[in-house]
Write a protein that holds these residues in place. Structure first.
Motif, PDB file in Angstrom:
ATOM      1  N   MET A 179       0.711  -1.218   0.228  1.00  0.00           N
ATOM      2  CA  MET A 179       0.148   0.084   0.341  1.00  0.00           C
ATOM      3  C   MET A 179       0.596   1.127  -0.001  1.00  0.00           C
ATOM      4  N   GLY A 180       2.046   1.518   0.275  1.00  0.00           N
ATOM      5  CA  GLY A 180       3.016   2.169   0.163  1.00  0.00           C
ATOM      6  C   GLY A 180       3.837   1.996  -1.475  1.00  0.00           C
ATOM      7  N   PHE A 181       3.041   1.143  -1.785  1.00  0.00           N
ATOM      8  CA  PHE A 181       4.327   1.346  -3.231  1.00  0.00           C
ATOM      9  C   PHE A 181       3.096   2.371  -4.456  1.00  0.00           C
ATOM     10  N   PRO A 182       3.454   2.915  -5.321  1.00  0.00           N
ATOM     11  CA  PRO A 182       3.082   3.891  -6.306  1.00  0.00           C
ATOM     12  C   PRO A 182       1.538   2.927  -7.037  1.00  0.00           C
ATOM     13  N   LEU A 183       2.476   1.725  -7.376  1.00  0.00           N
ATOM     14  CA  LEU A 183       1.333   1.617  -8.310  1.00  0.00           C
ATOM     15  C   LEU A 183       0.173   1.512  -7.077  1.00  0.00           C
ATOM     16  N   PHE A 184      -0.380   1.380  -6.195  1.00  0.00           N
ATOM     17  CA  PHE A 184      -1.475   1.063  -5.078  1.00  0.00           C
ATOM     18  C   PHE A 184      -1.902   2.812  -4.814  1.00  0.00           C
ATOM     19  N   PHE A 185      -1.499   3.378  -5.547  1.00  0.00           N
ATOM     20  CA  PHE A 185      -2.071   4.817  -5.481  1.00  0.00           C
ATOM     21  C   PHE A 185      -3.505   5.809  -6.240  1.00  0.00           C
ATOM     22  N   PRO A 186      -3.701   6.017  -5.569  1.00  0.00           N
ATOM     23  CA  PRO A 186      -5.291   6.827  -6.209  1.00  0.00           C
ATOM     24  C   PRO A 186      -5.190   7.410  -7.321  1.00  0.00           C
ATOM     25  N   GLN A 187      -5.557   7.900  -8.420  1.00  0.00           N
ATOM     26  CA  GLN A 187      -5.913   8.171  -9.877  1.00  0.00           C
ATOM     27  C   GLN A 187      -7.379   8.913  -9.244  1.00  0.00           C
ATOM     28  N   GLN A 188      -7.134   9.921 -10.640  1.00  0.00           N
ATOM     29  CA  GLN A 188      -8.272  11.084 -10.508  1.00  0.00           C
ATOM     30  C   GLN A 188      -9.305  10.980 -11.664  1.00  0.00           C
ATOM     31  N   GLU A 189      -9.842  10.019 -12.155  1.00  0.00           N
ATOM     32  CA  GLU A 189     -10.925   9.527 -13.081  1.00  0.00           C
ATOM     33  C   GLU A 189     -11.144  10.766 -14.093  1.00  0.00           C
ATOM     34  N   LYS A 190     -11.172  12.117 -13.420  1.00  0.00           N
ATOM     35  CA  LYS A 190     -11.830  13.377 -14.721  1.00  0.00           C
ATOM     36  C   LYS A 190     -10.721  13.659 -15.392  1.00  0.00           C
ATOM     37  N   ALA A 191      -8.793  13.296 -14.632  1.00  0.00           N
ATOM     38  CA  ALA A 191      -8.373  13.936 -15.156  1.00  0.00           C
ATOM     39  C   ALA A 191      -7.692  12.687 -16.907  1.00  0.00           C
ATOM     40  N   VAL A 192      -8.001  11.552 -16.102  1.00  0.00           N
ATOM     41  CA  VAL A 192      -7.004  10.472 -16.761  1.00  0.00           C
ATOM     42  C   VAL A 192      -8.406  10.632 -17.714  1.00  0.00           C
ATOM     43  N   GLU A 193     -10.039  10.894 -17.849  1.00  0.00           N
ATOM     44  CA  GLU A 193     -11.070  10.691 -19.149  1.00  0.00           C
ATOM     45  C   GLU A 193     -10.410  12.140 -20.190  1.00  0.00           C
ATOM     46  N   LYS A 194      -9.973  13.361 -19.106  1.00  0.00           N
ATOM     47  CA  LYS A 194      -9.718  14.402 -19.872  1.00  0.00           C
ATOM     48  C   LYS A 194      -8.424  14.562 -21.283  1.00  0.00           C
ATOM     49  N   TYR A 195      -7.457  13.633 -20.456  1.00  0.00           N
ATOM     50  CA  TYR A 195      -6.397  13.513 -21.108  1.00  0.00           C
ATOM     51  C   TYR A 195      -6.107  12.172 -22.039  1.00  0.00           C
ATOM     52  N   GLY A 196      -7.402  11.230 -21.466  1.00  0.00           N
ATOM     53  CA  GLY A 196      -6.805  10.571 -22.761  1.00  0.00           C
ATOM     54  C   GLY A 196      -5.555   9.541 -22.802  1.00  0.00           C
ATOM     55  N   SER A 197      -4.963  10.031 -24.451  1.00  0.00           N
ATOM     56  CA  SER A 197      -4.096   9.005 -24.685  1.00  0.00           C
ATOM     57  C   SER A 197      -2.934   9.889 -23.748  1.00  0.00           C
ATOM     58  N   LYS A 198      -2.962  10.634 -23.669  1.00  0.00           N
ATOM     59  CA  LYS A 198      -2.123  12.072 -23.306  1.00  0.00           C
ATOM     60  C   LYS A 198      -1.293  11.527 -21.893  1.00  0.00           C
ATOM     61  N   TYR A 199      -2.888  11.331 -20.815  1.00  0.00           N
ATOM     62  CA  TYR A 199      -2.662  11.060 -19.549  1.00  0.00           C
ATOM     63  C   TYR A 199      -0.875  10.599 -19.158  1.00  0.00           C
ATOM     64  N   GLY A 200      -0.394  11.213 -18.096  1.00  0.00           N
ATOM     65  CA  GLY A 200       0.608  10.792 -17.894  1.00  0.00           C
ATOM     66  C   GLY A 200       2.285  11.177 -18.586  1.00  0.00           C
ATOM     67  N   THR A 201       1.854  11.662 -20.152  1.00  0.00           N
ATOM     68  CA  THR A 201       3.270  11.488 -20.881  1.00  0.00           C
ATOM     69  C   THR A 201       3.388  12.463 -21.011  1.00  0.00           C
ATOM     70  N   ALA A 202       3.661  13.998 -20.362  1.00  0.00           N
ATOM     71  CA  ALA A 202       3.587  14.967 -20.078  1.00  0.00           C
ATOM     72  C   ALA A 202       3.239  16.047 -18.043  1.00  0.00           C
TER      73      ALA A 202
END
Length: 539
Positions: A179-202
């Motif tokens: 639970m202290g490893f980043p794989l299990f951290f939260p993600q904001q659904e709104k941001a993931v959907e907003k940025y689509g394939s660009k999410y996490g690329t910059a």
């Protein structure tokens, strides 16, 4: 990490990234502003999408700009992060987390639904996360990743905004560390959907809930910043305003920048390690990581176990570690030394291979001749792939020279590519032999041994052994540590006897960090760096 995190020669899942140290001769910070830290990274960032990250560079970034239920402090001590309270059922299968009032960097609340969304996204086969196997043990995770159950049946649910309930199929001994490893951290659904394939690329295609937020990373550049996140719930504990990162692949250039006060820390190569080991601030950082050769089983010649054994026996690991510097030690196991003790004995000592993971030219030549006969050829050729770092180039050059000198009839080519490119090639299975490494995601040998089950997405070489698979499965079903560790020892011995991978060295890196730099938390396993409490003191 760790992958893995990869360090030095390989940059990994686990395994690659920069590592730290302690103090230098020059007490002045590289910045007149004591709220700024200038830090060196050894490789470019592959991704900031935690569902797709597989390497230490990415996870170290994520560990400082995001936060999960827990944050790992000194010596991997589990500290509350977004969770303010935890309740565990008597059978250890139901975990209930009460979340504190915390916010994303855009000012919106972090809720239990953000964890549910993040975990479901990672295990969803459509995401193709190579790390989804770490969710094994959470109810229905295996069925979901196999496409046999709906994503919404995962054993995690939100009860209101501030309560998260996790259901396990079995007790997981290392669940808190996960639970202290980043794989299990939260993600904001709104941001993931907003940025689509660009999410996490910059940097701009992300929102953050950790001590810092990232700025200035375009997806391919070699410098960026972490800025204090004023929406972080514990912002008063964050002392730095800015961490400026720059990628340094040449040790001499990096050391010159350190000497001229342009960076506050520098990783040392072999010669620098020898010259500076008595200086104030010289520090060795163990990585809980092992570097090894991974063979592509699509290559007909490399399917031959005797060829793999001959290659391993032709490698002088002591000479290799001398060339790389630091305090790297020759490896004879997959699991790194110092990770776990079993009945008072280092697990790595229980599994070490004395038949093939050593330097023995005479035996190597004999097995090579046998391999050529079995393959019906008089020669073989293959390419060794690694990173374009100084350590990566030294590694491939050393291996090329040693193998060709011992195995007459072996033609070895080398290819050194930028870390992000090398990682992509490895993941795609586009290699003959790749120098790679793995850093433990948590302090347990299963973090290493699980990699080489036949269906593990991180098993890029596709080595497979049915007995190995059965033993790993049995270790996960074991009800006591003695049985679990026995199964893991047996499994790793099978891997090493077959030379499914060839261990090279256990990684330890030498650094100099200015005396004015304090408060950095370094952990060998998992995400290595926690800058939350870091600061730069006065002269």
């Amino acid at each position: 990490m760790k992958l893995t995190k990869l360090f030095a020669a390989g940059a990994t899942a686990l395994a690659s990234a920069a590592v730290l140290a302690a103090c230098g001769n020059n007490n002045s910070s590289s910045s007149a502003n004591k709220k700024t830290l200038n830090w060196e990274e050894s490789a470019e960032i592959p991704t900031m999408d935690l569902s797709k990250a597989i390497d230490a560079t990415s996870f170290n970034q994520l560990n400082n700009v995001m936060e999960g239920l827990y944050r790992l402090g000194k010596n991997s001590k589990v500290e509350n992060g977004v969770a303010s309270k935890t309740q565990v059922s008597k059978d250890g299968k139901t975990w209930t987390f009460t979340l504190r009032n915390s916010k994303w960097s855009d000012g919106t609340p972090v809720t239990a639904k953000d964890f549910v969304y993040s975990w479901r996204r990672t295990v969803d086969p459509k995401t193709a996360s190579q790390y989804s196997y770490l969710f094994e043990g959470i109810h229905n995770a295996d069925k979901i990743t196999a496409g046999k159950a709906a994503v919404n049946t995962l054993g995690v649910k939100a009860e209101g905004n501030n309560k998260l309930v996790v259901s396990l199929d079995k007790r997981i001994p290392y669940f808190k560390l996960l639970m202290g490893f980043p794989l299990f951290f939260p993600q904001q659904e709104k941001a993931v959907e907003k940025y689509g394939s660009k999410y996490g690329t910059a940097s701009k295609y992300m929102v953050y809930n950790g001590p810092f937020k990232q700025t200035g990373w375009t997806g391919s550049n070699l410098s960026w910043n972490l800025k204090k996140n004023n929406n972080y719930w514990d912002k008063n504990a964050v002392k730095l305003d800015t961490i400026h990162y720059s990628v340094q692949k040449t040790p001499s250039t990096a050391y010159n920048l350190y000497q001229s006060n342009k960076i506050d820390a520098v990783a040392l190569d072999a010669q620098q390690t020898k010259n500076l080991k008595h200086q104030n601030g010289f520090t060795l950082r163990p990585g809980s990581s092992t570097f090894y050769l991974q063979y592509n089983q699509k290559n007909k010649n490399l399917q031959n176990a005797n060829l793999r054994r001959a290659i391993s026996l032709s490698i002088n690991r002591k000479a290799l570690t001398n060339a790389l510097g630091g305090a790297n030690k020759p490896a004879s196991s997959l699991t790194s030394t110092g990770l776990t003790k079993v009945e008072g004995q280092d697990f790595a000592d229980k599994t070490k291979d004395t038949d093939y993971s050593q330097y023995n030219p005479a035996k190597a030549k004999k097995l090579f001749a046998q391999a050529l006969k079995e393959l019906g050829t008089k020669s073989v050729s293959f390419t060794i792939l690694s990173d374009d770092t100084d350590a990566g180039q030294k590694t491939t050059e050393t291996l090329q020279s040693q193998i060709e000198e011992t195995l007459k009839g072996a033609k070895v080519s080398v290819q050194n590519l930028p870390f992000k490119t090398r990682l992509s090639r490895s993941t795609a299975g586009n290699f003959d032999i790749v120098v790679t490494g793995w850093g433990a995601d948590f302090a347990d040998p299963i973090s290493f041994d699980d990699l080489f089950t036949s269906k593990n997405a991180q098993n890029n070489g596709k080595w497979a052994n049915s007995e190995y698979d059965k033993l790993i499965a049995a270790s996960k079903a074991a009800t006591n540590d003695e049985s679990r560790f026995n199964d893991l020892v047996k499994a790793e011995k099978i891997l090493l006897k077959d030379q499914g991978i060839t261990p090279l060295y256990y990684q330890t890196t030498a650094w100099l960090v200015r005396p004015s730099v304090k408060g950095i938390v370094y952990n060998a396993a998992g995400a290595n760096y926690n800058f939350k409490g870091a600061y730069v003191s006065g002269n």
